[in-house]
Design a protein around this motif. Structure first.
Motif, PDB file in Angstrom:
ATOM      1  N   TRP A  13      55.198   5.438  44.373  1.00 45.69           N
ATOM      2  CA  TRP A  13      55.051   4.301  43.465  1.00 45.69           C
ATOM      3  C   TRP A  13      54.080   3.320  44.112  1.00 45.69           C
ATOM      4  CZ3 TRP A  13      57.493   3.565  38.753  1.00 45.69           C
ATOM      5  CH2 TRP A  13      58.547   4.419  38.448  1.00 45.69           C
ATOM      6  N   GLY A  14      53.063   2.928  43.387  1.00 38.96           N
ATOM      7  CA  GLY A  14      52.161   1.912  43.923  1.00 38.96           C
ATOM      8  C   GLY A  14      50.717   2.306  43.756  1.00 38.96           C
ATOM      9  N   ASP A  15      50.084   2.754  44.812  1.00 35.92           N
ATOM     10  CA  ASP A  15      48.665   3.110  44.789  1.00 35.92           C
ATOM     11  C   ASP A  15      48.530   4.527  45.334  1.00 35.92           C
ATOM     12  OD1 ASP A  15      45.935   3.362  44.985  1.00 35.92           O
ATOM     13  OD2 ASP A  15      45.603   1.420  45.933  1.00 35.92           O
ATOM     14  N   ALA A  16      48.429   5.494  44.432  1.00 36.57           N
ATOM     15  CA  ALA A  16      48.298   6.901  44.814  1.00 36.57           C
ATOM     16  C   ALA A  16      46.991   7.437  44.250  1.00 36.57           C
ATOM     17  CB  ALA A  16      49.470   7.717  44.289  1.00 36.57           C
ATOM     18  N   ARG A  17      46.263   8.198  45.063  1.00 34.77           N
ATOM     19  CA  ARG A  17      44.924   8.659  44.689  1.00 34.77           C
ATOM     20  C   ARG A  17      44.783  10.147  44.995  1.00 34.77           C
ATOM     21  NH1 ARG A  17      41.236   3.511  46.793  1.00 34.77           N
ATOM     22  NH2 ARG A  17      42.735   1.898  46.154  1.00 34.77           N
ATOM     23  N   THR A  18      44.271  10.897  44.027  1.00 37.09           N
ATOM     24  CA  THR A  18      44.101  12.332  44.203  1.00 37.09           C
ATOM     25  C   THR A  18      42.650  12.643  44.535  1.00 37.09           C
ATOM     26  OG1 THR A  18      43.549  12.801  41.885  1.00 37.09           O
ATOM     27  CG2 THR A  18      45.891  12.705  42.474  1.00 37.09           C
ATOM     28  N   ALA A  19      42.463  13.669  45.360  1.00 32.18           N
ATOM     29  CA  ALA A  19      41.119  14.088  45.731  1.00 32.18           C
ATOM     30  C   ALA A  19      41.099  15.599  45.875  1.00 32.18           C
ATOM     31  CB  ALA A  19      40.682  13.427  47.031  1.00 32.18           C
ATOM     32  N   SER A  20      40.078  16.231  45.306  1.00 29.42           N
ATOM     33  CA  SER A  20      39.914  17.672  45.435  1.00 29.42           C
ATOM     34  C   SER A  20      39.456  18.004  46.845  1.00 29.42           C
ATOM     35  CB  SER A  20      38.899  18.173  44.408  1.00 29.42           C
ATOM     36  OG  SER A  20      38.660  19.548  44.564  1.00 29.42           O
ATOM     37  N   GLY A  21      39.923  19.137  47.366  1.00 28.01           N
ATOM     38  CA  GLY A  21      39.525  19.545  48.708  1.00 28.01           C
ATOM     39  C   GLY A  21      39.094  20.992  48.727  1.00 28.01           C
ATOM     40  N   ALA A  22      38.267  21.362  49.703  1.00 30.77           N
ATOM     41  CA  ALA A  22      37.775  22.735  49.795  1.00 30.77           C
ATOM     42  C   ALA A  22      38.918  23.714  50.045  1.00 30.77           C
ATOM     43  CB  ALA A  22      36.734  22.833  50.912  1.00 30.77           C
ATOM     44  N   ASP A  23      39.843  23.335  50.923  1.00 29.78           N
ATOM     45  CA  ASP A  23      40.974  24.201  51.242  1.00 29.78           C
ATOM     46  C   ASP A  23      42.239  23.761  50.504  1.00 29.78           C
ATOM     47  OD1 ASP A  23      39.464  25.766  53.044  1.00 29.78           O
ATOM     48  OD2 ASP A  23      39.709  24.217  54.566  1.00 29.78           O
ATOM     49  N   LYS A  24      42.517  22.469  50.546  1.00 25.63           N
ATOM     50  CA  LYS A  24      43.707  21.928  49.892  1.00 25.63           C
ATOM     51  C   LYS A  24      43.364  20.584  49.255  1.00 25.63           C
ATOM     52  CE  LYS A  24      46.877  23.959  53.300  1.00 25.63           C
ATOM     53  NZ  LYS A  24      47.922  23.682  54.322  1.00 25.63           N
ATOM     54  N   SER A  25      43.876  20.357  48.077  1.00 25.31           N
ATOM     55  CA  SER A  25      43.718  19.041  47.471  1.00 25.31           C
ATOM     56  C   SER A  25      44.623  18.047  48.181  1.00 25.31           C
ATOM     57  CB  SER A  25      44.041  19.103  45.981  1.00 25.31           C
ATOM     58  OG  SER A  25      43.077  19.894  45.300  1.00 25.31           O
ATOM     59  N   VAL A  26      44.270  16.761  48.086  1.00 27.81           N
ATOM     60  CA  VAL A  26      44.974  15.724  48.832  1.00 27.81           C
ATOM     61  C   VAL A  26      45.422  14.623  47.878  1.00 27.81           C
ATOM     62  CG1 VAL A  26      44.840  14.098  50.761  1.00 27.81           C
ATOM     63  CG2 VAL A  26      43.498  16.217  50.818  1.00 27.81           C
ATOM     64  N   VAL A  27      46.621  14.104  48.122  1.00 25.44           N
ATOM     65  CA  VAL A  27      47.089  12.903  47.441  1.00 25.44           C
ATOM     66  C   VAL A  27      47.292  11.838  48.515  1.00 25.44           C
ATOM     67  CG1 VAL A  27      48.877  11.837  46.032  1.00 25.44           C
ATOM     68  CG2 VAL A  27      48.217  14.223  45.615  1.00 25.44           C
TER      69      VAL A  27
END
Length: 486
Positions: free
Chosen positions: A114-128
């Protein structure tokens, strides 16, 4: 009153009691002015802990928390949830930050932010990425988890990195390119989902448990979706009933950074093809799931009263769907079985295993037109979700102490869906293993040997087929007819 105080004041001023009295009054005034009568409360991991979750008491309605507003820039405070509780004692307004990930469940791992969460695509694994609220940032500790965001942590699927930042690692957070005021659920495709039962048990049922409470106002972000376009197409009706937005292939998001106030990573899979209502948001159970799926495929809602048995020919004979497997655990005497079912007074419809490879909507309509579903233990029985209330599922249990699997995978879920379940355990002579190995071989005489050495699946799941004794099976068919008349 004023004259009285004027007379007492000189005496009080000279006493230690006056000092104590004034100090107490000052402290009380400070507390009264600085602590409001109500303060916001919210459990960080509401869904992880199986509470009422979103849509229930103590949580904002989907889209309500940030409706009409963008996420604030990094460093600005995010407003707390709207739920309140009356203060009965002095307490810190901002409690210590709770862990956002829970890896303690034996079946699944999950995180909720809850709050400020950001998703990002990654070459091996995506990141939150998760940025703690500013008032907690100074004491927050950076942490990283690798989450298998499906409902079985033992299944190999593409993992997601969840990174909770601290004051010294804020620079890692990517800048937002897309801001959303709805929640997001991150889940994994792949694994065992090419199997029809696993598609429901590992993804669709737990996705319903996790996302349904948002009422369609939720983004579904899938990892491992490369090569899984077939899954998104095949189960499109279910996915669109859960979210009014297209499923996002998170791994293919490129430079897009999606920012949310509320993100759930992982699916809550309580049991095989089943839901624990005590742990699910809003008390969801398998009956709710069956009704949800029927509605997704435009099947009639549950009737107020029991309907008469269906017959494709317009008669009064109940209609029975016989599920036919093509390889393992198949009925080798299909013709004799169909004849026996018809003699027992049923109208027979057949469904081979290739049906589940095609249109789920077509299968749903066929099953809805039946009163009874009969099949050997296997994925085809998953279609019980499309049966109407009061229908009967007959599960033919293969040889080799398979009863616990039959009950766990289909028996208990059927009961929780509001269906009647009948288990027919075959005799040794009805197994093709009897023909192959003989009655004295340990495969027939001592199945425990193969459970101990781990080869039970080889014999009882993969090598075995069924030659149903129609005379022995006849009483089961008569019992089903009586159940339908009740």
């Amino acid at each position: 009153m004023k004259k009285t105080l004027n007379k007492l004041w000189p005496a009080l001023a000279e006493s230690k009691l006056a000092v104590a009295l004034l100090a107490g009054l000052f402290v009380a005034a400070v507390i009264f002015l600085s602590v409001p009568t109500q303060f916001a409360v919210r459990g960080t991991n509401a869904l992880l802990r199986g509470s009422s979750g979103d849509g229930g008491a103590g949580s904002p309605a989907p889209g309500e928390e940030t409706s009409g507003h963008e996420l604030p820039p990094l460093g600005e405070e995010i407003a707390p949830a709207t739920a309140t509780a009356t203060a009965t004692s002095v307490a810190p307004v901002h409690p210590p930050l709770e862990p956002i990930c829970d890896l303690s469940d034996r079946r699944y791992d999950g995180c909720e932010m809850w709050g400020d969460a950001r998703t990002a695509s990654g070459a091996d694994k995506s990141v939150v990425y998760f940025i703690p609220p500013p008032q907690q940032l100074a004491t927050a500790a950076a942490a990283t988890w690798s989450i298998r965001s499906q409902s079985r942590k033992i299944v190999g699927v593409r993992e997601v990195i969840v990174r909770s930042l601290d004051a010294s690692s804020l620079h890692e957070a990517p800048g937002c390119t897309v801001r959303r005021d709805v929640p997001a659920v991150v889940f994994a495709l792949g694994g065992l989902t090419s199997n029809y039962w696993h598609a429901f048990s590992d993804v669709l049922v737990p996705l319903f448990t996790t996302a349904r409470a948002f009422g369609g106002d939720v983004d579904l972000l899938a990892t491992g979706a490369g090569g899984q376009a077939w899954f998104l197409g095949k189960y499109d009706r279910v996915l669109r009933a859960l979210s009014r937005y297209d499923v996002v292939d998170l791994d293919a998001d490129g430079d897009v950074v999606r920012c949310y106030h509320h993100v759930v990573v992982g699916l809550r899979g309580h049991r095989d093809f089943d839901i624990d209502a005590a742990r699910a948001p809003n008390g969801y159970d398998m009956l709710a799931f069956r009704e949800f799926v029927r509605a997704a495929y435009s099947l009639p809602p549950p009737p107020a009263a029991a309907l008469p048995c269906k017959s494709g020919g317009g008669g009064t004979r109940p209609r029975l769907m016989l599920v036919l497997r093509g390889r393992t655990r198949r009925f080798v005497n299909e013709g004799a079985i169909v004849d026996a079912i018809e003699r027992a007074g049923f109208e027979v419809a057949r469904m081979d295993e290739t049906a589940s490879w095609g249109s789920v909507g077509a299968v749903a309509r066929e099953v809805d037109a039946c009163d009874v579903l009969v099949g050997a233990h296997g994925a085809g029985l998953t279609n019980m979700v499309f049966l109407r209330a009061g229908a009967v599922v007959v599960q033919v249990i293969p040889w080799g102490k398979m009863e616990p699997y039959g009950e766990g995978f289909f028996g208990a879920p059927a009961a929780h869906m509001g269906l009647r379940h009948v288990a027919y355990s075959i005799a040794a002579e009805e197994s093709t293993l009897y023909e192959r190995y003989g009655k004295d071989h340990p495969v027939m005489a001592d199945p425990d040997v193969f459970y101990r050495n781990g080869s039970n699946a080889k014999f009882y799941w993969w090598e075995q087929s069924i030659r149903l004794n129609t005379t022995r099976f006849a009483p089961t068919l008569q019992m089903v007819k009586r159940m339908l008349r009740e």
